[in-house]
Structures are given as C-alpha cells and as structure tokens.
Design an enzyme around this catalytic site. Structure first.
Site, PDB file in Angstrom:
ATOM      1  N   ASN A  97       2.585   2.405  -2.776  1.00  0.00           N
ATOM      2  CA  ASN A  97       1.726   3.335  -4.076  1.00  0.00           C
ATOM      3  C   ASN A  97       0.370   2.444  -4.796  1.00  0.00           C
ATOM      4  O   ASN A  97      -0.189   2.609  -5.753  1.00  0.00           O
ATOM      5  CB  ASN A  97       2.554   3.357  -4.868  1.00  0.00           C
ATOM      6  N   LYS A 126      15.025  -2.635 -14.359  1.00  0.00           N
ATOM      7  CA  LYS A 126      13.880  -4.144 -15.389  1.00  0.00           C
ATOM      8  C   LYS A 126      15.657  -4.022 -15.780  1.00  0.00           C
ATOM      9  O   LYS A 126      15.297  -5.662 -15.819  1.00  0.00           O
ATOM     10  CB  LYS A 126      13.187  -3.537 -15.643  1.00  0.00           C
ATOM     11  N   SER A 152      10.123  -3.469 -18.979  1.00  0.00           N
ATOM     12  CA  SER A 152       9.648  -2.178 -19.841  1.00  0.00           C
ATOM     13  C   SER A 152      10.556  -2.501 -21.436  1.00  0.00           C
ATOM     14  O   SER A 152      11.468  -2.210 -21.265  1.00  0.00           O
ATOM     15  CB  SER A 152       9.833  -1.052 -18.769  1.00  0.00           C
ATOM     16  N   LYS A 206       7.649   2.953  -9.454  1.00  0.00           N
ATOM     17  CA  LYS A 206       8.885   3.389 -10.928  1.00  0.00           C
ATOM     18  C   LYS A 206       8.514   4.818 -11.160  1.00  0.00           C
ATOM     19  O   LYS A 206       8.369   5.119 -13.157  1.00  0.00           O
ATOM     20  CB  LYS A 206       6.963   2.642 -11.442  1.00  0.00           C
ATOM     21  N   TYR A 216      15.651   3.832 -12.215  1.00  0.00           N
ATOM     22  CA  TYR A 216      14.186   2.515 -12.034  1.00  0.00           C
ATOM     23  C   TYR A 216      14.606   1.778 -13.789  1.00  0.00           C
ATOM     24  O   TYR A 216      14.365   0.733 -13.515  1.00  0.00           O
ATOM     25  CB  TYR A 216      13.762   3.450 -13.032  1.00  0.00           C
ATOM     26  N   ASP A 235       5.224  -5.669   3.259  1.00  0.00           N
ATOM     27  CA  ASP A 235       6.249  -5.269   2.896  1.00  0.00           C
ATOM     28  C   ASP A 235       7.816  -6.199   2.239  1.00  0.00           C
ATOM     29  O   ASP A 235       8.127  -7.131   2.772  1.00  0.00           O
ATOM     30  CB  ASP A 235       6.690  -4.386   3.536  1.00  0.00           C
ATOM     31  N   PHE A 257       6.145  18.523 -23.180  1.00  0.00           N
ATOM     32  CA  PHE A 257       8.055  18.348 -23.014  1.00  0.00           C
ATOM     33  C   PHE A 257       8.194  18.369 -24.520  1.00  0.00           C
ATOM     34  O   PHE A 257       8.894  17.039 -24.985  1.00  0.00           O
ATOM     35  CB  PHE A 257       8.230  17.774 -22.403  1.00  0.00           C
ATOM     36  N   ASP A 280      14.449  12.028 -21.597  1.00  0.00           N
ATOM     37  CA  ASP A 280      12.860  11.562 -22.380  1.00  0.00           C
ATOM     38  C   ASP A 280      14.059  11.254 -24.328  1.00  0.00           C
ATOM     39  O   ASP A 280      14.957  11.481 -24.482  1.00  0.00           O
ATOM     40  CB  ASP A 280      12.310  12.279 -23.416  1.00  0.00           C
ATOM     41  N   LEU A 334       0.714  -1.342  -0.257  1.00  0.00           N
ATOM     42  CA  LEU A 334       0.425  -0.145   0.035  1.00  0.00           C
ATOM     43  C   LEU A 334       0.304   1.052   0.136  1.00  0.00           C
ATOM     44  O   LEU A 334       1.073   2.395   0.210  1.00  0.00           O
ATOM     45  CB  LEU A 334      -1.027   0.045   1.269  1.00  0.00           C
TER      46      LEU A 334
HETATM   47  C1  WQD Z   1       4.741  10.256 -22.442  1.00  0.00           C
HETATM   48  C2  WQD Z   1       5.379  11.666 -23.739  1.00  0.00           C
HETATM   49  C3  WQD Z   1       7.212  13.425 -22.604  1.00  0.00           C
HETATM   50  C4  WQD Z   1       4.028  14.238 -19.495  1.00  0.00           C
HETATM   51  C5  WQD Z   1       6.706   5.969 -18.595  1.00  0.00           C
HETATM   52  C6  WQD Z   1       7.639   5.782 -17.648  1.00  0.00           C
HETATM   53  C7  WQD Z   1       8.386   4.206 -18.273  1.00  0.00           C
HETATM   54  C8  WQD Z   1       7.010   3.306 -18.886  1.00  0.00           C
HETATM   55  C9  WQD Z   1       6.322   3.768 -20.155  1.00  0.00           C
HETATM   56  C10 WQD Z   1       6.917   1.766 -17.215  1.00  0.00           C
HETATM   57  C11 WQD Z   1       7.108  11.617 -23.621  1.00  0.00           C
HETATM   58  C12 WQD Z   1       5.370  13.827 -22.855  1.00  0.00           C
HETATM   59  C13 WQD Z   1       4.520  13.446 -19.977  1.00  0.00           C
HETATM   60  C14 WQD Z   1       4.055  15.989 -19.646  1.00  0.00           C
HETATM   61  C15 WQD Z   1       4.911  15.756 -21.431  1.00  0.00           C
HETATM   62  N1  WQD Z   1       6.731   2.829 -16.870  1.00  0.00           N
HETATM   63  N2  WQD Z   1       4.993  14.133 -21.644  1.00  0.00           N
HETATM   64  N3  WQD Z   1       3.888  16.607 -20.453  1.00  0.00           N
HETATM   65  O1  WQD Z   1       8.320   9.261 -19.961  1.00  0.00           O
HETATM   66  O2  WQD Z   1       7.303   7.418 -22.356  1.00  0.00           O
HETATM   67  O3  WQD Z   1       7.303   6.747 -19.674  1.00  0.00           O
HETATM   68  O4  WQD Z   1       5.889   4.630 -18.660  1.00  0.00           O
HETATM   69  O5  WQD Z   1       7.858   0.795 -17.327  1.00  0.00           O
HETATM   70  O6  WQD Z   1       9.796   3.784 -17.818  1.00  0.00           O
HETATM   71  O7  WQD Z   1       9.125   6.353 -17.939  1.00  0.00           O
HETATM   72  O8  WQD Z   1       6.105   8.366 -20.256  1.00  0.00           O
HETATM   73  O9  WQD Z   1       3.431   9.213 -20.334  1.00  0.00           O
HETATM   74  O10 WQD Z   1       5.584   9.941 -19.248  1.00  0.00           O
HETATM   75  O11 WQD Z   1       5.580  10.480 -21.138  1.00  0.00           O
HETATM   76  O12 WQD Z   1       4.755  16.453 -22.752  1.00  0.00           O
HETATM   77  O13 WQD Z   1       3.107  16.651 -18.260  1.00  0.00           O
HETATM   78  O14 WQD Z   1       4.354  12.128 -23.258  1.00  0.00           O
HETATM   79  O15 WQD Z   1       7.754  13.756 -22.548  1.00  0.00           O
HETATM   80  O16 WQD Z   1       7.570  12.048 -24.635  1.00  0.00           O
HETATM   81  P1  WQD Z   1       7.518   7.883 -20.031  1.00  0.00           P
HETATM   82  P2  WQD Z   1       5.377   9.787 -19.803  1.00  0.00           P
END
Ligand code: WQD
Length: 337
Positions: A36, A154, A125, A85, A150, A59, A218, A298, A34
């Site tokens: 997260n 993985k 992932s 995560k 992170y 845990d 972004f 990114d 619990l």
């Molecule tokens: C997606 C796109 C951001 C927020 C994550 C985890 C990865 C995996 C998949 C588990 C990117 C853009 C985001 C915002 C934005 N999860 N963005 N404004 O980073 O691809 O991957 O999910 O395994 O480990 O990191 O996902 O949803 O954070 O971003 O422009 O407020 O949306 O730059 O291009 P990401 P995300």
C-alpha cells in the site's frame, strides 16, 4: 548513532516520520512490503533529507524473513506503522486485517525479544474510543467495542503489547492518532491513496483537481454546530514529530511505565463543512459538494485532550488546519498531470 527500524516506512505517516528521524540524526532502516505504498517515496525522503534510508522489501507475515532481518541488524528501537488501515475494507475482509495487523505484530515482538530490542512505538488510533461520552477525549476515556475489524486490530494490538511488557523488558508507547492530514511542505512526499479515497482530505483534493466530480458530505443531521461530523485533523508532520519525542522518551529511559498511551491530535474539532470552507479559503477555490446520508460506522464527534502529550512528551501540534489543507493541495497538484 542510534538505529531505528520503521515498519511501513514508505507509507503516509511512516515516510514523514522517517524524514523527522533523519533530521534528528537517527540512522533509519525501513521495512515495507509495498502493498500500500510506492518505492518512489524512498526518493522523496532522500531528496528532503539528503540521506537515503536503508530499505528492505519484507512482508512481516513472512516469519523467516523477519528473523533473518533482525539477525543481521543492531536495532535500538522500532516504530511500527505497517498495517492495513481501511475501515470499510476491514469490514469486508476481516481475516485479511487480523492476519496483516495482528500476526505481523506478534512476529515483530517475538524477534524483538529474541534480539533484545526493547524500545517500541505503536501506531494506534482514536478509533479505540468509539464515540466517547465526554469531549475532548482523554487517555482515560473508556475503550469501546470496536466498530470495525480495523479498529479491533488496534485494540487487540494494544492489549498484546501491554501483556508482553509485563513479562519482558519491552518498553512501549502507543500513540493514538486522531485524523492525520496534509503532506510535507516540500510536496516531495504525501498521501498516496490507492483507488477511490475513503478519507475526507484526499477526496477533497481529488475533487478540487477534477479527478472526482464532487465531494459527498456523509450526513448533515449530526448533533454538531453545523450538522456535519466533527474530527481532530492533525498535520502529518506534527504527528511524525510526536514519534521522535516518544522514541527519545524510551531511549533516554524517561518513560514512567512499561506501556504508555498518548492522544496525538490538535485538541481542536473541525466539522466537514469547516474543512470544506477552510480548504476553499486557504487555496482560493470553490469545491463541488453535495450532502447525502451518514456513512455507516461514523461517529458524531471526536477531538483530543492533548494535555498528557503536552506535559509528558513536551509535544504539541504547531501547524494549523489551513497549513495542512494548503500542503495537501500543493501535494495533490504535483500528483495531477
Ligand atoms: C472524516 C469525516 C466522514 C469522506 C479515519 C479512520 C480512523 C483514523 C482516522 C487511522 C467523517 C466524512 C469522509 C467523504 C465525508 N485513521 N467524509 N465524505 O472516518 O474520522 O477516521 O481516519 O487510525 O481509523 O477511520 O476519517 O477522513 O474517513 O472521515 O463526508 O468522502 O469526513 O463521514 O465524518 P475517519 P475520514
């Protein structure tokens, strides 16, 4: 009736997987600390399936608790979601991530070996690929140096499991998720991000709900069709179903190796702007957003080649991006008083 342990079973993907396991007739026991997730998710699962899963608040860093759990149980398979995560948080707190994601995996695998539990599905992932040279990404794409602790957990997790399969009866499948989004169509369970959402879709839905003033995109200078980054957004229910077919592959001894890897995505890339426009259209609303600089770490683009999962697991995604964005919005509206 086969009994499946789901660690992190009250989390976003875990809870949707518990629903699909119960729908398929499996007996499910959940371990969740619990940290997260919220205990209310247990009621959501029960309302959807009519069956309340057995739940233990444990845990996995507590080795004694893990040992006594396995002593009292007869488990046929384990689906392991429990892990921290948040990419950004992992950069700031690496030791928390290595402890919570690696030490727990080791304790789990040790108890599984002691108790002769041999079927294991690991939540991996697409981050293990970094920015792949070739798109769509196949399972043979090179594993690149992790961009975050992170992502490294993985990669290390996959290596630990691979080594363990070589010296034990462990049979494992690592599912490499692309970007899980959406919520159960009943809107009884969904994503519950703590604090300011890091991921795109919860930030989009909270902006649409007026909880956030505007969405920041972004970067719009990427080498993509519209300058914004491209990802493979998969409905969480499609992702959950992939875990069921993967577990059945192991239970029915259909696996071809002791460790197998599958990309789980839709095979389709969508840019941030594609998502924004699809969300606006699917939900008939206007989203408030602005462009800003790229987010550190990114990548430009990632989307899956799902041929292996299609052929070997006889699985493919069925929900569309629009379905997922509608379900995400429906869930958000239920969360917003
Ligand atoms: C997606 C796109 C951001 C927020 C994550 C985890 C990865 C995996 C998949 C588990 C990117 C853009 C985001 C915002 C934005 N999860 N963005 N404004 O980073 O691809 O991957 O999910 O395994 O480990 O990191 O996902 O949803 O954070 O971003 O422009 O407020 O949306 O730059 O291009 P990401 P995300």
């Amino acid at each position: 009736m086969k009994k499946i342990l789901v660690t992190g079973g009250l989390g976003f993907i875990g809870s949707h997987t518990v629903v699909e396991l119960q729908n398929k007739g499996f007996n499910v026991v959940i371990i969740d600390d619990l940290s997260n997730s919220d205990i209310s998710v247990l009621n959501g699962i029960t309302k959807i399936t009519g069956k309340k899963p057995e739940f233990h608040q444990i845990d996995l860093k507590n080795k004694d608790a893990v040992q006594s759990f396995f002593k009292d149980q007869k488990i046929d398979g384990v689906i392991h979601f429990a892990a921290s995560k948040a990419v950004g948080e992992s950069v700031k707190q690496p030791l928390k991530y290595y402890e919570n994601n690696i030490v727990t995996l080791i304790y789990l695998l040790q108890e599984m070996e002691k108790n002769k539990v041999t079927n294991f599905i690991f939540s991996s992932s697409c981050t293990v690929y970094g920015q792949a040279e070739e798109l769509p990404i196949t399972e043979n794409a090179p594993i690149q140096p992790a961009e975050s602790p992170y992502g490294n957990t993985k990669q290390i997790g996959e290596e630990i499991i691979t080594d363990q399969t070589k010296v034990s009866n462990l049979n494992a499948i690592a599912l490499r998720y692309f970007n899980p989004i959406g919520a159960h169509p009943t809107a009884l369970i969904g994503e519950l991000p703590l604090g300011v959402p890091q991921n795109l879709i919860p930030f989009v839905t909270q902006t649409a709900a007026g909880i956030r003033k505007e969405l920041t995109v972004f970067g719009n200078d990427y080498n993509t069709h519209d300058g914004t980054a491209v990802r493979d957004y998969i409905h969480v229910v499609d992702l959950a179903k992939a875990h069921i077919v993967a577990m059945e592959r192991l239970l029915f001894h259909k696996n071809k190796n002791n460790i197998e890897f599958f990309n789980i995505g839709t095979g389709k890339g969508s840019s941030v702007l594609d998502v924004i426009h699809a969300f606006e259209k699917a939900n008939n609303l206007k989203l408030n957003y602005k462009f800003d600089k790229r987010r550190t770490g990114d990548i430009t683009a990632a989307y899956a080649d799902t041929t292996l999962a299609n052929n070997e697991l006889n699985w493919k995604s069925e929900f569309t991006l629009e379905d997922a964005l509608k379900d995400a919005w429906k869930w958000q509206q239920k969360q917003t008083p």
